[in-house]
Design an enzyme around this catalytic site. Structure first.
Site, PDB file in Angstrom:
ATOM      1  N   ASP A  66       0.619  -1.120   0.152  1.00 47.13           N
ATOM      2  CA  ASP A  66      -0.184   0.233   0.081  1.00 47.13           C
ATOM      3  C   ASP A  66       0.830   1.261  -0.305  1.00 47.13           C
ATOM      4  OD1 ASP A  66      -1.116  -2.207   0.457  1.00 47.13           O
ATOM      5  OD2 ASP A  66      -2.705  -1.095   1.627  1.00 47.13           O
ATOM      6  N   HIS A  71      -9.313   0.518  -1.825  1.00 45.13           N
ATOM      7  CA  HIS A  71      -9.133   1.504  -2.069  1.00 45.13           C
ATOM      8  C   HIS A  71      -9.834   1.498  -3.720  1.00 45.13           C
ATOM      9  CE1 HIS A  71      -8.843   3.006   2.243  1.00 45.13           C
ATOM     10  NE2 HIS A  71      -8.484   2.009   2.157  1.00 45.13           N
ATOM     11  N   HIS A 119      -4.160  -8.148  -3.118  1.00 46.15           N
ATOM     12  CA  HIS A 119      -4.152  -7.034  -1.950  1.00 46.15           C
ATOM     13  C   HIS A 119      -4.444  -7.522  -0.717  1.00 46.15           C
ATOM     14  CE1 HIS A 119      -4.466  -3.636  -0.163  1.00 46.15           C
ATOM     15  NE2 HIS A 119      -5.728  -3.414  -0.129  1.00 46.15           N
ATOM     16  N   HIS A 172      -2.728  -4.587   2.514  1.00 50.91           N
ATOM     17  CA  HIS A 172      -3.677  -4.261   3.049  1.00 50.91           C
ATOM     18  C   HIS A 172      -3.514  -4.163   4.345  1.00 50.91           C
ATOM     19  CE1 HIS A 172      -7.826  -4.772   2.877  1.00 50.91           C
ATOM     20  NE2 HIS A 172      -8.411  -5.358   3.727  1.00 50.91           N
ATOM     21  N   SER A 227     -19.254  22.040  -5.832  1.00 50.39           N
ATOM     22  CA  SER A 227     -19.361  23.862  -5.087  1.00 50.39           C
ATOM     23  C   SER A 227     -19.472  23.769  -3.545  1.00 50.39           C
ATOM     24  CB  SER A 227     -19.926  24.497  -5.861  1.00 50.39           C
ATOM     25  OG  SER A 227     -21.364  23.561  -5.199  1.00 50.39           O
ATOM     26  N   GLU A 276     -32.625  20.167  -0.870  1.00 50.65           N
ATOM     27  CA  GLU A 276     -31.214  19.038  -1.046  1.00 50.65           C
ATOM     28  C   GLU A 276     -31.498  18.773   0.973  1.00 50.65           C
ATOM     29  OE1 GLU A 276     -29.522  19.646  -5.718  1.00 50.65           O
ATOM     30  OE2 GLU A 276     -28.317  20.416  -3.434  1.00 50.65           O
ATOM     31  N   ASP A 282     -27.922  28.436   6.830  1.00 56.65           N
ATOM     32  CA  ASP A 282     -28.269  29.568   5.529  1.00 56.65           C
ATOM     33  C   ASP A 282     -27.733  30.712   6.391  1.00 56.65           C
ATOM     34  OD1 ASP A 282     -28.820  30.562   3.162  1.00 56.65           O
ATOM     35  OD2 ASP A 282     -31.201  30.245   3.161  1.00 56.65           O
ATOM     36  N   ASN A 304     -26.424  33.407   4.480  1.00 52.64           N
ATOM     37  CA  ASN A 304     -26.653  34.997   3.798  1.00 52.64           C
ATOM     38  C   ASN A 304     -28.286  34.964   3.023  1.00 52.64           C
ATOM     39  OD1 ASN A 304     -26.805  32.773   2.267  1.00 52.64           O
ATOM     40  ND2 ASN A 304     -25.030  33.608   0.507  1.00 52.64           N
TER      41      ASN A 304
END
Length: 747
Positions: free
Chosen positions: A187, A249, A300, A493, A673, A680, A709, A711
Site C-alpha cells: 500500500d 481502495h 491485495h 492491506h 461546489s 437537498e 443559511d 446569507n
C-alpha cells in the site's frame, strides 16, 4: 639497613592496598550495580513497548471502525436501491448516482480529451503519447516541485491506460528467468515521498527493474493523484515490467470517504467529474492477482476457503465497479411466503450491553447497532448465505427483517451449509439453499481477494473487525497453496510497524510500503525483492524530515499523543450514550464509578477492543477513593466552531456521523461546489435518518437548515456546517486562536 628498608616497604604496600580496597568496590558490588541498571533499562523499555503497542491498537481500531462504518453505509445504499422504488421523492435516484453511475459514452472516445485545450500560460509538464522516458522524468520532476498535470493529459493518460488494461488477463503471470529480481510494493495510500524514495533506492521501473504494486495507491494521503499518475505512466511505458494489482481502495465508493474523490475535485475543478468517471473504469479493469514463476501468489487482501484461482481467471472483473456494491438478493425464488420488509427495522434490536454485565437491554442506540459488525445474523442469514455457502463471509449486509425468521442450519467451518431452516406452521422445515448466481459468485470472490486478513487460528470466519472479507487461517492457506502448486502468498492491506510481517509458518507475507501511515514515526515502509530462488529480501525505510532527529521516547510520545487525541474524539462523539451508561452504574449520582465499570462501559459502547484500564490515566481522573470521575473523560474536547442552535441529541448525531453525512452531501452536490439547496439538505436528512433507523423530526431539520443559511440565499455551505461538528482538543483550539490573533496583529 636492608631489613629496615624491607619493613618500611611492606608497611607502605599494605597501606596502599587498604586505600585501594576502599576506593574500588568489590566485584560483587559492581555486578549488583550492573544488574540494577539493566533491570531499570528493561523496565523502561518494557513501558515504552507497552505505550507503543496500545498506541498502535488505538490507531488500528479506529481505522477499522471507519471501514465498518463505510461498509454499513454502502450496505444501506444497496438495500435501499434494491428494495425501494421511492424514498421521500428521490432517495434511490440519489443513491443510484453513487452505486450505478452512468459513464458518458464520449469518455470511450478520444474526443474526451482532444477538445480540452492546454493554454500557453500552463507551466506544468507537457507530455506526448506514446510515452517515452523523457515524459515520465518530466512527471517526476514536476510532482517534486508541487506542479499539477493538466486535465487534458490526465484524461489522455487514463484513456490509454484503459485501452491497455482491457487486454490484460485477471491474473498476471510473471517469470524471474528474464530478469534478476522482481520488486513487490504494498500500500502507498497517496504517499508520494515513499514512492519517490523506493525509486531512488531501488531504481526506476525498467526492463532491468520490474515492479509489482499491490493495490491501494490512493486515499488517505494528500498526493494520491500524483502517485496514481506516475504508476499509470510507467505502466504505459513498460507494460511488461510494471504491474498493478487492484486494492480495496481502488473503488469509487471508498474514495468518497477516504479523500481521493475530494482531492481530484479540488485539483481539477472544471473536469473533475470526467476524470473521476475514467478512474472508476480504470480501477475496475485492474488485474486482481499476480503469480510469479507459478509459485508465489500476490493479492491485495487475502483468500478464503472458497477462493478459486481458475474461477477468478474467467470472471469479467470490470463488472465489479465497486466491491461495496452488493449483488441484489431476493427471497422470492424460495417458495416460503412473501417477506415484508420495513425500513424502521433495518438495524437489529441489539442491547447496548449484555445483561450479565448489568447493562440495560433497552440502552441500544442506532450508533451502537451501526458500530457493531458482529451482528446477530438470524435475520440477515439470507443476504449472506446466498453469497457463499461456506464459513467465510463477504461484506456485512444490512438487516432485512421478514415475517419469516430464516436461520441457516448449524455448520462446522469445514462443512458448508446447504440448507435453510424456515418456519412452517409450528415446526421448522428445511429448504435447499439455491446456488448463487454467477455474478454473485464473482462479486464474493473479488471481495475476499481485496478485503480478507490472515489469522493464527484454523478455519475461515467472517472478518467482523473490518466488516468485509474473511479471516483465513493457516489451514486455508495450506489448502490453496497445495491446490495450485504454490509456495507462498504475498499480500498487503494491513499496516505493519516494521513494514512487513510473516505469518502461517512463513507461507504468508504482509508487505506495506506507506511509512508514517498513522502518524509521523508510527511505522516503517518496506518492499520485497524476489529473485530466481524465490527467497524474499526485505528493504525498509522511513520518509521523515523530523523523526530522524527524535529519540525513541520522543517518537513514541508524539504518536501516543495523536492516538489519544483521536480516541478522545470518539469519546466526545458518544458522550450521551456513555453518560447514560455511567449514570446507570451510578444510582446515587456521585459522579464516579469503579475502574472496572468504567472500562466495561467504554468497551460496551465503543467496541474498540482496547486495554481501557491501561489507558485510564490518559482519559479520566481518579477520585480520592480510587473510583473514576467519569465526566472528566470529556473535559479536553469541544466543538471545532460555535454550534448552530440545534437540539442536543441532534448535535451529537452530527458529531458521531459527520463523515457519513459528508458522503451523502457529496453525492447530492453534483458539481462539488460545496453548496446544496435547502430542499437537498432535507433529502440528505431523510436518507440519513433511514440509514440510522431513527426518526429525526422534520421541524428540527428545518430549524437547523434555516440557522445555517447565513446569507438567506436558499443554499447551504455544508463545509462550514460540518466544521462546526468537528471535535477538537481544547489546547489545539487555543493554539489555533493564538496563531490567528498573531497574524491579525502583523497585518
Amino acid at each position: 639497613m636492608g631489613c629496615g628498608t624491607s619493613v618500611a616497604t611492606e608497611t607502605q604496600l599494605k597501606k596502599l592496598e587498604t586505600e585501594e580496597a576502599v576506593r574500588t568496590p568489590g566485584l560483587a558490588l559492581t555486578i549488583k550495580a550492573a544488574v540494577l541498571i539493566q533491570r531499570w533499562y528493561r523496565r523502561y523499555m518494557a513501558r515504552l513497548e507497552m505505550r507503543r503497542r496500545y498506541t498502535w491498537n488505538i490507531f488500528q481500531s479506529i481505522e477499522y471502525a471507519g471501514e465498518q462504518d463505510q461498509l454499513q453505509l454502502s450496505s444501506f445504499f444497496s438495500f435501499m436501491l434494491d428494495n425501494f422504488t421511492q424514498l421521500s421523492g428521490n432517495g434511490p435516484d440519489l443513491i443510484s448516482q453513487l452505486l450505478n453511475p452512468v459513464v458518458d459514452p464520449w469518455l470511450d472516445r478520444e474526443i474526451c480529451y482532444t477538445l480540452i485545450p492546454v493554454p500557453d500560460s500552463y507551466t506544468g509538464p507537457r507530455i506526448s503519447f506514446p510515452l517515452c522516458v523523457s515524459d515520465t522524468n518530466a512527471l517526476l520532476s514536476a510532482f517534486k516541485e508541487q506542479q499539477i498535470l493538466h486535465a487534458r493529459y490526465v484524461l489522455q493518460l487514463l484513456f490509454e491506460a484503459k485501452k491497455l488494461l482491457k487486454q490484460m488477463p485477471n491474473i498476471i503471470h510473471l517469470s524471474t528467468s528474464y530478469t534478476k529480481d522482481i520488486t513487490i510494493c504494498g500500500d502507498l495510500h497517496g504517499h508520494l515521498d515513499d514512492l519517490l524514495l523506493i525509486f531512488y533506492k531501488n531504481g526506476l521501473p525498467s526492463a532491468e527493474t520490474p515492479y509489482v504494486f499491490n493495490g491501494d495507491f490512493v486515499d488517505r494521503g494528500k498526493k494520491s493523484v500524483e502517485v496514481v499518475i506516475i504508476l499509470f505512466a510507467y505502466f504505459l511505458l513498460y507494460p511488461d515490467y510494471m504491474h498493478l494489482n487492484r486494492g480495496n481502495h481502488e473503488d469509487h465508493i471508498m474514495n468518497l470517504r477516504y479523500g481521493f474523490t475530494k482531492e481530484v475535485m479540488q485539483k481539477y475543478k472544471n473536469h473533475g467529474r470526467e476524470i473521476l468517471q475514467l478512474f472508476q473504469d480504470v480501477f475496475s479493469l485492474l488485474p486482481i492477482a499476480t503469480v510469479i514463476d507459478g509459485k508465489v501468489l500476490i493479492v491485495h487482501g487475502g483468500i478464503s476457503d472458497q477462493t478459486d484461482l481458475d474461477f477468478l481467471s474467467s470472471i469479467e472483473r470490470h463488472k465489479v465497479k465497486s466491491a461495496l456494491r452488493f449483488p441484489r438478493h431476493s427471497l422470492e425464488q424460495l417458495d416460503i411466503g412473501q417477506s415484508c420488509r420495513h425500513v424502521k427495522r433495518m438495524r437489529s434490536v441489539d442491547s447496548s450491553c449484555s445483561s450479565s454485565r448489568s447493562y440495560s437491554k433497552n440502552q441500544g442506540t442506532p450508533g451502537q447497532r451501526k458500530r457493531r459488525c458482529k451482528l446477530k445474523r438470524d435475520d440477515s442469514a439470507v443476504s449472506t448465505s446466498s453469497s457463499s455457502s461456506s464459513s467465510s463471509s463477504s461484506v456485512c449486509s444490512p438487516h432485512t427483517p421478514s415475517s419469516q425468521s430464516l436461520r441457516p442450519c448449524p455448520s462446522s467451518p469445514s462443512l458448508p451449509c446447504k440448507v435453510l431452516q424456515v418456519p412452517y406452521l409450528d415446526s421448522l422445515s428445511s429448504v435447499p439453499l439455491p446456488s448463487p448466481p454467477q455474478h454473485e459468485q464473482e462479486w464474493k470472490q473479488i471481495v475476499d481477494i481485496l478485503w480478507s486478513d490472515p489469522k493464527t487460528q484454523e478455519g475461515c470466519s467472517p472478518n467482523s473487525f473490518r466488516g468485509g472479507g474473511c479471516y483465513f487461517g493457516p489451514d486455508v492457506t495450506q489448502r490453496l497453496l497445495l491446490q495450485h502448486g504454490l509456495q507462498m502468498l504475498i499480500r498487503s492491506h494491513e499496516c505493519k510497524q516494521e513494514g512487513y510481517e510473516f505469518c502461517h509458518g512463513g507461507k504468508v507475507i504482509t508487505i506495506f510500503s506507506a511509512s508514517n501511515y498513522y502518524e509521523e514515526g508510527s511505522n516503517r515502509g518496506a518492499y520485497i525483492k524476489l529473485g530466481r530462488e524465490l527467497v524474499p529480501r526485505f528493504y525498509q525505510y522511513q520518509v521523515s524530515r523530523i523523526t530522524r532527529k527524535l529519540t525513541l521516547t520522543q517518537r513514541i510520545r508524539a504518536a501516543e499523543g495523536s492516538a489519544l487525541r483521536a480516541l478522545k474524539e470518539k469519546l466526545f462523539a458518544h458522550r450521551s450514550e456513555l453518560m447514560a451508561n455511567f449514570q446507570q452504574r451510578d444510582p446515587n449520582n456521585t459522579g464516579t464509578v469503579s475502574v472496572c465499570e468504567w472500562a466495561q462501559v467504554l468497551e460496551c459502547v465503543l467496541r474498540l477492543d482496547l486495554p481501557w484500564r491501561t489507558l485510564r490515566p490518559h482519559l479520566a481522573r481518579l477520585a480520592s477513593d480510587g473510583s473514576v470521575e467519569y465526566q472528566s473523560c470529556f473535559e479536553d474536547m469541544e466543538p471545532g466552531a460555535p454550534l448552530p442552535k440545534v437540539a442536543p441529541n441532534l448535535a451529537e448525531t452530527l458529531f458521531r456521523y459527520r463523515t457519513d453525512i459528508e458522503i451523502i452531501f457529496n453525492i447530492i452536490d453534483k458539481d462539488h461546489s460545496g453548496l446544496i439547496s435547502i430542499e437537498e439538505f432535507r433529502h440528505t436528512w431523510r436518507l440519513f435518518s433511514a440509514h440510522l433507523g431513527v426518526a429525526i423530526d422534520d421541524r428540527a431539520i428545518d430549524d437547523l437548515a434555516r440557522s445555517i443559511d447565513f446569507n438567506k440565499d436558499g443554499s447551504i455551505d455544508f463545509t462550514e456546517f460540518l466544521e462546526a461538528f468537528r471535535v477538537v482538543h481544547k489546547l489545539d483550539k487555543d493554539a489555533q486562536l493564538g496563531e490567528k490573533k498573531d497574524k491579525e496583529k502583523h497585518r
